[in-house]
Design a protein around this motif. Structure first.
Motif, PDB file in Angstrom:
ATOM      1  N   ALA A 206       1.103  -1.094  -0.120  1.00 21.88           N
ATOM      2  CA  ALA A 206      -0.408   0.097   0.096  1.00 21.88           C
ATOM      3  C   ALA A 206       0.452   0.953   0.538  1.00 21.88           C
ATOM      4  N   ALA A 207       2.194   1.237   0.615  1.00 21.01           N
ATOM      5  CA  ALA A 207       3.278   2.427   1.134  1.00 21.01           C
ATOM      6  C   ALA A 207       3.294   2.636  -0.565  1.00 21.01           C
ATOM      7  N   ALA A 208       3.921   1.469  -0.999  1.00 19.94           N
ATOM      8  CA  ALA A 208       4.428   2.100  -2.269  1.00 19.94           C
ATOM      9  C   ALA A 208       3.600   2.149  -3.295  1.00 19.94           C
ATOM     10  N   SER A 209       2.299   1.692  -3.388  1.00 19.57           N
ATOM     11  CA  SER A 209       1.014   2.358  -4.932  1.00 19.57           C
ATOM     12  C   SER A 209       0.800   3.509  -3.541  1.00 19.57           C
ATOM     13  N   LEU A 210       0.926   4.675  -2.593  1.00 20.69           N
ATOM     14  CA  LEU A 210       0.628   5.568  -2.111  1.00 20.69           C
ATOM     15  C   LEU A 210       1.302   6.781  -3.184  1.00 20.69           C
TER      16      LEU A 210
ATOM     17  N   VAL B 139      -5.068   5.332  -5.567  1.00 21.74           N
ATOM     18  CA  VAL B 139      -4.661   3.955  -3.952  1.00 21.74           C
ATOM     19  C   VAL B 139      -4.943   2.914  -4.187  1.00 21.74           C
ATOM     20  N   GLN B 140      -5.956   2.481  -3.877  1.00 22.16           N
ATOM     21  CA  GLN B 140      -6.743   1.370  -3.618  1.00 22.16           C
ATOM     22  C   GLN B 140      -6.293   0.154  -4.663  1.00 22.16           C
ATOM     23  N   ASP B 141      -6.898   0.923  -5.971  1.00 24.33           N
ATOM     24  CA  ASP B 141      -6.968   0.034  -7.076  1.00 24.33           C
ATOM     25  C   ASP B 141      -5.372  -0.659  -7.171  1.00 24.33           C
ATOM     26  N   ILE B 142      -4.572   0.512  -7.365  1.00 28.54           N
ATOM     27  CA  ILE B 142      -3.481  -0.429  -7.603  1.00 28.54           C
ATOM     28  C   ILE B 142      -2.493  -0.907  -6.427  1.00 28.54           C
ATOM     29  N   THR B 143      -2.845  -0.827  -5.334  1.00 27.76           N
ATOM     30  CA  THR B 143      -3.029  -2.279  -5.119  1.00 27.76           C
ATOM     31  C   THR B 143      -3.207  -2.709  -4.644  1.00 27.76           C
ATOM     32  N   LEU B 144      -4.451  -3.562  -4.496  1.00 29.72           N
ATOM     33  CA  LEU B 144      -4.867  -4.479  -4.984  1.00 29.72           C
ATOM     34  C   LEU B 144      -4.218  -5.208  -6.214  1.00 29.72           C
ATOM     35  N   ILE B 145      -3.840  -4.223  -7.263  1.00 30.03           N
ATOM     36  CA  ILE B 145      -3.235  -5.077  -8.805  1.00 30.03           C
ATOM     37  C   ILE B 145      -1.758  -5.654  -8.689  1.00 30.03           C
ATOM     38  N   ALA B 146      -1.276  -4.470  -7.626  1.00 31.69           N
ATOM     39  CA  ALA B 146       0.158  -5.246  -7.159  1.00 31.69           C
ATOM     40  C   ALA B 146       0.142  -6.553  -6.995  1.00 31.69           C
ATOM     41  N   GLN B 147      -0.448  -5.921  -5.637  1.00 25.15           N
ATOM     42  CA  GLN B 147      -0.401  -7.676  -4.533  1.00 25.15           C
ATOM     43  C   GLN B 147      -0.983  -8.973  -5.367  1.00 25.15           C
ATOM     44  N   ARG B 148      -1.824  -8.578  -6.721  1.00 24.18           N
ATOM     45  CA  ARG B 148      -2.055 -10.068  -7.346  1.00 24.18           C
ATOM     46  C   ARG B 148      -0.679  -9.998  -7.906  1.00 24.18           C
ATOM     47  N   LEU B 149       0.019  -9.190  -8.372  1.00 20.60           N
ATOM     48  CA  LEU B 149       1.525  -9.477  -8.547  1.00 20.60           C
ATOM     49  C   LEU B 149       2.328 -10.204  -8.138  1.00 20.60           C
ATOM     50  N   MET B 150       2.457  -9.542  -6.938  1.00 24.46           N
ATOM     51  CA  MET B 150       3.640  -9.986  -5.964  1.00 24.46           C
ATOM     52  C   MET B 150       2.996 -11.720  -5.319  1.00 24.46           C
ATOM     53  N   ASP B 151       1.706 -11.603  -5.769  1.00 18.05           N
ATOM     54  CA  ASP B 151       1.144 -13.436  -5.185  1.00 18.05           C
ATOM     55  C   ASP B 151       1.748 -14.409  -6.633  1.00 18.05           C
TER      56      ASP B 151
END
Length: 92
Positions: free
Chosen positions: A21-25, A49-61
């Motif tokens: 979330a911090a990286a997304s922000l 920020v919320q949308d990018i956090t979700l996409i980044a989490q999906r990428l990490m996963d």
């Protein structure tokens, strides 16, 4: 790319939701040019920020690697050493 956004993949332990979330922000701040958005832009800023956090989490996963996981402390020490050379300060 913004220097405040750090790589989050392939660390042990894995990146936390807060780190993602911090990286997304930071990413949204960088591309929007706002550190803090005006009231009229606040909702769309927070949604981004919320949308990018979700996409980044999906990428990490879903990323896959055969490399050994990196150690956060070792990487932090390397960063301190690079900064000491770059800025001509004492090594930490």
């Amino acid at each position: 790319m913004c220097r405040n956004i750090k790589p989050l993949f392939n660390f042990e332990p894995v990146a936390t939701e807060q780190e993602i979330a911090a990286a997304s922000l930071q990413f949204v701040r960088k591309i929007s040019g706002f550190t803090a958005p005006s009231k009229v832009n606040e909702a769309v800023f927070e949604q981004a920020v919320q949308d990018i956090t979700l996409i980044a989490q999906r990428l990490m996963d879903t990323l896959v690697t055969n490399a050994e996981p990196r150690n956060r402390e070792v990487e932090a020490q390397k960063s301190r050493e690079r900064n000491a050379i770059r800025f001509g300060t004492k090594e930490v």
